[in-house]
Scaffold this active site. Structure first.
Site, mmCIF file in Angstrom:
data_model
loop_
_atom_site.group_PDB
_atom_site.id
_atom_site.type_symbol
_atom_site.label_atom_id
_atom_site.label_comp_id
_atom_site.label_asym_id
_atom_site.label_seq_id
_atom_site.Cartn_x
_atom_site.Cartn_y
_atom_site.Cartn_z
ATOM 1 N N GLU A 51 -9.827 -2.430 5.363
ATOM 2 C CA GLU A 51 -10.410 -2.164 6.674
ATOM 3 C C GLU A 51 -11.651 -3.036 6.906
ATOM 4 O OE1 GLU A 51 -8.538 -0.491 8.438
ATOM 5 O OE2 GLU A 51 -8.025 1.494 7.695
ATOM 6 N N HIS A 57 -7.068 -5.203 10.068
ATOM 7 C CA HIS A 57 -6.856 -4.977 8.631
ATOM 8 C C HIS A 57 -5.561 -5.622 8.153
ATOM 9 C CE1 HIS A 57 -4.725 -0.799 9.330
ATOM 10 N NE2 HIS A 57 -3.826 -1.742 9.264
ATOM 11 N N ASN A 96 -7.305 -3.223 14.189
ATOM 12 C CA ASN A 96 -8.698 -3.547 13.857
ATOM 13 C C ASN A 96 -8.784 -4.780 12.948
ATOM 14 O OD1 ASN A 96 -7.807 -2.594 11.403
ATOM 15 N ND2 ASN A 96 -9.242 -0.882 11.267
ATOM 16 N N ASP A 110 0.820 -1.214 0.000
ATOM 17 C CA ASP A 110 0.000 0.000 0.000
ATOM 18 C C ASP A 110 0.851 1.260 0.000
ATOM 19 O OD1 ASP A 110 0.870 -0.493 2.611
ATOM 20 O OD2 ASP A 110 -1.094 -1.160 3.267
HETATM 21 C C1 F6R Z 1 1.420 -1.480 6.045
HETATM 22 C C2 F6R Z 1 0.129 -2.158 6.126
HETATM 23 C C3 F6R Z 1 -0.629 -2.228 7.402
HETATM 24 C C4 F6R Z 1 0.257 -2.513 8.627
HETATM 25 C C5 F6R Z 1 -0.583 -2.553 9.897
HETATM 26 C C6 F6R Z 1 0.254 -2.805 11.134
HETATM 27 O O1 F6R Z 1 1.974 -1.576 4.739
HETATM 28 O O2 F6R Z 1 -0.332 -2.650 5.140
HETATM 29 O O3 F6R Z 1 -1.611 -3.218 7.287
HETATM 30 O O4 F6R Z 1 0.904 -3.735 8.436
HETATM 31 O O5 F6R Z 1 -1.270 -1.346 10.040
HETATM 32 O O6 F6R Z 1 1.127 -1.755 11.349
HETATM 33 P P1 F6R Z 1 2.199 -1.807 12.531
HETATM 34 O O7 F6R Z 1 3.211 -2.819 12.129
HETATM 35 O O8 F6R Z 1 2.796 -0.417 12.546
HETATM 36 O O9 F6R Z 1 1.456 -2.168 13.773
#
Ligand code: F6R
Length: 230
Positions: free
Chosen positions: A137, A132, A130, A67
């Protein structure tokens, strides 16, 4: 869904990096899907160390990031492109043309690029608090392809830790779809100690778009590496 329990972040990072290294050693021209966020930083550090020791060659590897925020230039220190350069790409010998990020182009452009590269061999994932994966989401449906998404208020709040002002935090991003992620041949999801309860939830035999990562129950080769206090 295979669950690998580790004791701490260092172990999590080493195990994830070893799985990626194993993939690249078995197939030097591997296509690897990558994640940003706090959790993969240690994994990337391990990969950089392996490369610097002469143990891992990225010359034929292609990468596709999960992303990117909408509206941030590549040289913006908060963009995921910048993050990946800083934490991985500038320290290894991957050719720049082999690095791919989603962008706001035709809706099926990124999925076509991935297919043309032969499909993703191994996709690294983090997980949002959450549930995702990528920026898919919690919703009433699973989206198949890469597209622009509205970030959930909880995600915007979580991402705010990287920005000076709340107003600067992007509200939209472009993310691989659930179908794009599920098409990867192998999936490795890394979850730190802060996500231990969430992983417990994920292991229940229930699949719901309200907990997007639960779709991994349907994947034939998904491994979740989780830090648990044993
Ligand atoms: C990032 C992504 C998100 C993160 C997720 C966890 O490229 O796709 O899904 O992997 O938000 O983020 P952290 O590792 O910062 O808890």
């Amino acid at each position: 869904m295979k669950i690998v329990k580790v004791n701490n972040y260092e172990e999590l990072s080493a195990v994830a990096a070893d799985l990626i290294a194993k993939q690249i050693k078995a197939k030097p021209a591997s296509v690897i899907g990558l994640a940003t966020g706090s959790t993969p930083i240690g994994t990337y550090k391990n990969l950089v160390e392996m490369h610097k020791r002469g143990d891992l060659n990225f010359i034929k590897v292609k990468t596709f990031n999960l992303d990117e925020y909408c509206g941030l230039a590549r040289d913006d220190a908060q963009s995921y492109y910048y993050f990946m350069m800083d934490n991985l790409f500038k320290h290894i010998n991957i050719p720049k043309v082999n690095i791919h990020f989603p962008a706001e182009k035709d809706s099926d452009w990124y999925d076509k690029e991935i297919a043309q590269a032969g499909g993703i061999d191994l996709q690294l994932l983090g997980i949002g608090s959450n549930g995702h994966i990528g920026f898919n989401e919690p919703e009433d449906v699973f989206h198949k392809f890469t597209r622009v998404v509205d970030l959930a208020p909880s995600t915007i709040k979580a991402n705010a830790r990287f920005f000076k002002k709340m107003e600067d935090v992007p509200k939209t991003a472009i993310s691989m779809g659930i179908g794009t992620i599920m098409a990867a041949k192998k999936i490795v999801l890394i979850a730190g100690a802060d996500k231990a309860e969430l992983v417990k939830e994920l292991t229940k035999p229930v699949i719901s778009p309200q907990l997007p990562a639960s779709i991994l129950h349907f994947h034939p080769d998904a491994t979740i590496i989780t830090v648990t206090s044993r």
